[in-house]
Motif scaffolding. Structure first.
Motif, PDB file in Angstrom:
ATOM      1  N   HIS A  27      -1.468  -0.681 -14.173  1.00 26.22           N
ATOM      2  CA  HIS A  27      -2.483  -0.065 -13.455  1.00 26.22           C
ATOM      3  C   HIS A  27      -2.031   0.720 -12.349  1.00 26.22           C
ATOM      4  N   TYR A  28      -0.601   0.450 -11.752  1.00 25.74           N
ATOM      5  CA  TYR A  28      -0.131   1.161 -10.636  1.00 25.74           C
ATOM      6  C   TYR A  28      -0.067   2.808 -10.903  1.00 25.74           C
ATOM      7  N   TYR A  29       0.366   2.969 -12.336  1.00 29.84           N
ATOM      8  CA  TYR A  29       0.535   4.298 -12.659  1.00 29.84           C
ATOM      9  C   TYR A  29      -0.747   4.897 -13.014  1.00 29.84           C
ATOM     10  N   PHE A  30      -1.811   4.203 -13.489  1.00 31.96           N
ATOM     11  CA  PHE A  30      -3.314   4.459 -13.698  1.00 31.96           C
ATOM     12  C   PHE A  30      -3.759   4.766 -12.246  1.00 31.96           C
TER      13      PHE A  30
ATOM     14  N   ALA B 224      -2.383   6.138  -9.743  1.00 36.41           N
ATOM     15  CA  ALA B 224      -1.926   7.392  -9.087  1.00 36.41           C
ATOM     16  C   ALA B 224      -2.480   8.533  -9.571  1.00 36.41           C
TER      17      ALA B 224
ATOM     18  N   THR C 182       7.036  18.126 -10.503  1.00 37.89           N
ATOM     19  CA  THR C 182       7.513  17.114  -9.305  1.00 37.89           C
ATOM     20  C   THR C 182       6.878  15.640 -10.172  1.00 37.89           C
ATOM     21  N   GLN C 183       5.625  15.585 -10.413  1.00 39.35           N
ATOM     22  CA  GLN C 183       5.278  14.114 -11.022  1.00 39.35           C
ATOM     23  C   GLN C 183       6.254  13.796 -12.241  1.00 39.35           C
TER      24      GLN C 183
ATOM     25  N   LYS D  30      15.528   4.694 -14.760  1.00 40.45           N
ATOM     26  CA  LYS D  30      16.136   3.444 -14.070  1.00 40.45           C
ATOM     27  C   LYS D  30      15.992   2.165 -14.902  1.00 40.45           C
TER      28      LYS D  30
ATOM     29  N   SER E   7       1.813  -4.398 -15.066  1.00 38.91           N
ATOM     30  CA  SER E   7       1.926  -3.200 -13.824  1.00 38.91           C
ATOM     31  C   SER E   7       1.574  -1.998 -14.382  1.00 38.91           C
TER      32      SER E   7
ATOM     33  N   ALA F  96       9.197  12.557 -11.348  1.00 40.72           N
ATOM     34  CA  ALA F  96       9.265  11.042 -10.594  1.00 40.72           C
ATOM     35  C   ALA F  96       8.897  10.047 -11.734  1.00 40.72           C
ATOM     36  N   VAL F  97       8.032  10.300 -12.666  1.00 38.14           N
ATOM     37  CA  VAL F  97       7.921   9.293 -13.754  1.00 38.14           C
ATOM     38  C   VAL F  97       9.213   8.915 -14.490  1.00 38.14           C
TER      39      VAL F  97
ATOM     40  N   ILE G 234      11.810   6.830 -12.611  1.00 40.45           N
ATOM     41  CA  ILE G 234      11.356   5.574 -12.735  1.00 40.45           C
ATOM     42  C   ILE G 234      11.997   4.885 -13.902  1.00 40.45           C
TER      43      ILE G 234
ATOM     44  N   TRP H  12       8.014  -0.358 -25.702  1.00 45.31           N
ATOM     45  CA  TRP H  12       8.282  -1.114 -24.265  1.00 45.31           C
ATOM     46  C   TRP H  12       7.506  -0.199 -23.026  1.00 45.31           C
TER      47      TRP H  12
ATOM     48  N   VAL I  89      -2.029  11.092 -11.222  1.00 40.77           N
ATOM     49  CA  VAL I  89      -1.079  11.717 -12.237  1.00 40.77           C
ATOM     50  C   VAL I  89      -2.042  11.691 -13.422  1.00 40.77           C
TER      51      VAL I  89
ATOM     52  N   GLY J 235       5.338  -2.761 -22.667  1.00 42.74           N
ATOM     53  CA  GLY J 235       5.905  -3.660 -21.528  1.00 42.74           C
ATOM     54  C   GLY J 235       5.321  -3.758 -20.233  1.00 42.74           C
TER      55      GLY J 235
END
Lengths: 314, 294, 287
Positions: C111-114, C116, C21-22, C32, C109, C25-26, C29, C99, C118, C103
């Protein structure tokens, strides 16, 4: 005392090359609202990054509610971190930003939609939720990041300068939100420079300077430990002149200053306990009508001034 | 009545001459570049071929060393216009790598950190800012191209007899002209691409793309459409063509295939077009404004 | 033995469904971002450039009036090996895969992944798969269109070459090599972007390595992605002058070894990337 409901730092140091981040930090943070206070560069953000695994300690160990910060899967189900990085993934709307973060957590689509709406509502941004974040004002960006960090209902909420850029209204709302979350039993860790505002909601305070923790604990307890600065107590009463003259004869009272409105006296004493006993006695003996007795420097701001000095901008 | 004490005074001391202020931009760019140890080492490595060339000259002019090494110098190893052309072409590419490492960071950081606004709100014009940045690339490229070229020429003239220097006097012009042509094209193009994309990594990639990917496209163009005109997209090719002309290299012995060459006018026209487009891009993009895209 | 047992237990008890599932989701994102961001335009251009050229050729030479199938087959082979493999896919993967992490660091940005829940390894795999799908889509489609246009303009002769001759097999091989190139270069650039701040300059060194690997000793050649890819190209290039140095296969390797060899090399690089990201800290400096 179990460490499973505390955030524990054991002898933690962090160096960025030759630059000191934090040094030999030993902390045990209970639930409630804890303020991290210190001047710029004192190590507040480093401490927050360490407790969320964004930075690795050079030495020592950290556990959050008994969980290792090296285990993001477990840790971030229970932790929300609103960093001070004012940046977002490109092109996202406020709603997408919160929703995507919930999806990353493995939350099912319907629940993710519900939680995203709930969190955005809680920070009063629902009206602009479908606008691109790049078009938000600074305060709105701050609030949407807050929404993202609380959306998954964390038990530990780490907030780095959460009041920056907020207007007075939004600031008051945010403070009320933090207070409510603290009362719900969350660990809310806030770093802020707006001392008089965090002071109102903080249960504990951690004072930092040059990478060292110089004081920690309940504000009142910390204040009592600061012996070199006499405690200031404001007494509002009917006969301040008489009270001042009686108090001044005591050794532990170093200053008794009449208030400019003539309705009170500001006392500086080396022994607060002794002072309160004396006050009771004088009031009874002289038949003085007391209006209010309140510590005048029993707050974060005063602690900051005493322990860190006036150099730091508050 | 309120009394205001006027204690604030503007600076009224001496000022440096306005014409020299671009040097501030250059000076700080230099100091930032040479803070990197890797960049400093790479700059030093760029001089290695020059030292080999000096050693070569020495061996050629020393029968004793030749005897010791047991080598006999044939005519193919003689130092002439072709030798200088090839050596400085190699040096030019070393300089290219040096400039690729230096230029994008030099400009994109000013954009990323909103420093351009700070520069341009001083009495510093866009042109002066540009001259400051170009001067950094010019100094770096000069140091590895035409300056060592001239020194080698002087050394060769000293070591050689029988009027070699007189016969090859035109090489002084060739070395200087080729060096400055390279500097002009490289600095304008790299700055324009860096200003355009504003991201150091992307700018570096784009520069490499123009110099390596475009030649591939040019050859594909030629192969598919059975033509030779695709080479106008091949900047290294057209520069090499001009280079060989400047050094008066016999086309039969040059780097480039003798058959199916582009005419010289088209090579000059290509280089001129690249410079003009770069200048236009710089004029369009080098502005102190901040754009937030929603 | 004990370690093997603990590995078995880990594999049995791992939350595969949750990870899937994760991962999805990755990938959603990232896909896109890869397809819709403005910075992708140049990849579209690089991938479409040969298609436009071959399209122009098809218009210029309807029904193969000014060319023949053998010559065009050779030209397509040359374009595939010299443009697509050595430059187009190489630079495309360099842009796309560097990237993925760099990127995010530039845009501050990551840190938003880090932050979570995940696993960071999952993040590498998710981003890598999204990058690979994007690269395969761009270049696979481009090669398919190039192939279709190259033989389409010969009319029935072209159709016969494709469906009754070796054409279809060649197309399959081209597509397969494209996928493998994206797998190989993708892993390399993901790893480079996690190790070096500006991975483009080392990328240039890789380009030089990939170009000149045929002149290296046999053992070192096997550390080149191009070494495996060249073996799998369906139409060999004519050895001409200096180019022969880069096109002649001195030490042929069977596809049964080349494909697993490349996959093993890419997996090893990805494992290295996963190990790197575990130790990664967030420190956004001006890039």
């Amino acid at each position: 005392m179990t460490t499973n409901n505390r955030i524990v730092f054991e002898n933690v140091s962090k160096f960025y090359g030759e630059v000191l981040g934090v040094n030999r930090v030993n902390l045990s943070v209970p639930s409630g609202v804890t303020s991290l206070v210190g001047p710029n560069g004192s190590g507040k953000t480093t401490l927050m990054n360490l407790m969320t695994g964004l930075a690795r300690p050079t030495q020592g160990s950290i556990s959050v509610l008994g969980l290792s910060v090296d285990d993001p899967e477990e840790l971030f189900r229970r932790v929300g971190y609103c960093t001070q990085f004012d940046s977002f993934p490109k092109g996202v709307t406020g709603y997408e930003f919160v929703y995507q973060s919930l999806k990353l957590r493995g939350i099912a689509t319907n629940d993710a939609h519900r939680l995203a709406k709930e969190a955005i509502d809680r920070v009063n941004l629902w009206e602009v939720a479908h606008r691109k974040v790049a078009g938000y004002s600074k305060g709105m960006r701050q609030r949407i990041r807050l929404a993202q960090s609380i959306a998954h209902h964390p038990t530990v909420l780490v907030l780095d300068e959460p009041l920056n850029g907020l207007d007075p209204m939004a600031r008051a709302e945010s403070i009320a939100l933090f207070e409510a979350l603290g009362k719900e039993g969350l660990h809310v860790i806030i770093s802020s420079h707006v001392l008089h505002e965090v002071d109102k909601i903080s249960d504990q305070v951690v004072l930092m300077s040059y990478g060292y923790v110089i004081a920690e604990g309940e504000i009142h307890g910390v204040r009592n430990e600061v012996k070199e600065h006499p405690m200031q107590i404001l007494v509002r009463c009917s006969q301040p002149n008489l009270l001042a003259s009686r108090l001044f004869s005591q050794d532990h009272v170093v200053e008794a200053k009449l208030n400019h409105d003539g309705q009170g006296v500001l006392v500086r004493t080396l022994d607060a306990g002794e002072f309160y006993l004396l006050l009771n006695r004088v009031v009874l003996e002289e038949d003085i009508a007391l209006e209010a007795v309140a510590p005048a420097d029993d707050d974060v701001n005063s602690l900051y001034q005493y322990l860190i000095g006036g150099g730091g901008k508050v | 009545m309120a009394v205001y004490k006027r204690t604030y005074k503007t600076y009224d001391g001496p000022l440096t001459p306005a014409w020299s202020r671009f040097g501030v931009v250059a000076r700080y760019s230099f100091s930032t570049l040479f803070k990197s140890r890797i960049f400093t080492i790479f700059t030093m490595l760029c001089f290695v071929p020059v030292f080999f060339a000096i050693a070569w000259m020495y061996v050629i002019h020393s029968p004793l060393v030749q005897q010791m090494l047991g080598v006999r110098m044939g005519s193919a190893l003689q130092i002439n216009n072709q030798w200088f052309s090839q050596l400085l072409w190699a040096q030019a590419w070393m300089g290219f790598m040096l400039a690729t490492a230096a230029t994008p960071g030099m400009v994109s950081r000013d954009f990323a950190n909103h420093a351009l606004q700070l520069y341009l709100c001083r009495p510093l014009s866009r042109l002066e800012y540009l001259v400051g940045k170009i001067s950094v690339i010019a100094v770096l490229l000069s140091a590895v191209t035409w300056i060592p070229g001239l020194l080698l020429f002087a050394l060769q003239a000293q070591l050689e007899s029988h009027g070699w220097a007189w016969d090859h006097l035109y090489l002084i012009g060739s070395i200087v002209l080729s060096g400055w042509l390279w500097i002009a094209v490289i600095s304008l193009l790299m700055l324009a691409l860096s200003v355009w994309v504003k991201w150091r990594i992307a700018a570096t990639g784009l520069i490499l793309g123009v110099f390596f990917l475009m030649p591939g496209f040019a050859e594909a163009f030629n192969a598919i459409l059975r033509t030779k005109w695709g080479r106008v997209f091949n900047l290294p090719y057209v520069l090499n063509l001009i280079w060989e002309q400047i050094y008066r290299v016999d086309p039969r012995f040059g780097h480039i295939n003798y058959i199916n060459r582009l005419p010289m006018w088209s090579a000059w026209a290509t280089v001129l077009t690249v410079c003009l487009i770069s200048a236009w891009l710089l004029n369009q993009k080098l502005k102190a404004r901040e754009v937030e895209r929603g | 033995m004990k370690q093997l047992e603990s590995l078995r237990t880990f594999l049995r008890e791992a939350p595969w469904h949750f990870w899937t599932t994760q991962l999805i989701a990755v990938m959603q994102i990232e896909l896109k971002k890869n397809f819709l961001r403005r910075r992708s335009i140049w990849i579209y251009l690089v991938a479409l450039a040969p298609v436009l050229l071959i399209g122009a050729h098809a218009i210029d030479s309807p029904m193969g009036r000014r060319c023949n199938i053998e010559e065009d087959t050779r030209i397509l082979a040359g374009i595939f090996q010299l443009f697509y493999l050595r430059l187009g896919i190489f630079f495309g993967c360099m842009g796309l895969f560097t990237w993925l992490f760099r990127g995010e660091i530039v845009e501050k940005s990551l840190h938003y992944y880090f932050l979570a829940p995940v696993r960071r390894e999952l993040l590498v795999v998710g981003k890598y798969l999204a990058g690979m799908m994007t690269a395969v889509f761009f270049f696979g489609l481009s090669i398919f269109l190039s192939f279709a246009l190259m033989y389409g303009h010969f009319g029935p002769a072209g159709k016969a070459y494709v469906f009754s001759g070796p054409g279809l097999g060649q197309l399959m091989s081209y597509m397969g090599v494209t996928v493998l190139a994206c797998v190989g270069y993708g892993s390399l650039f993901v790893a480079l972007s996690l190790v070096i701040k500006n991975p483009i300059l080392p990328g240039a060194a890789v380009l030089v390595w990939e170009t000149f690997h045929p002149v290296f000793p046999s053992m070192l050649q096997k550390l080149s992605i191009m070494f495996y890819l060249r073996q799998l190209c369906p139409v060999p290039l004519q050895p001409e002058g200096l180019l022969a140095l880069f096109t002649v296969i001195a030490e042929p390797v069977s596809p049964w070894l080349a494909v697993p060899g490349l996959l093993v090399l890419s997996t090893a690089i990805l494992v290295f990337a996963c190990m790197r990201i575990r130790k990664m800290e967030i420190s956004y400096l001006a890039d």
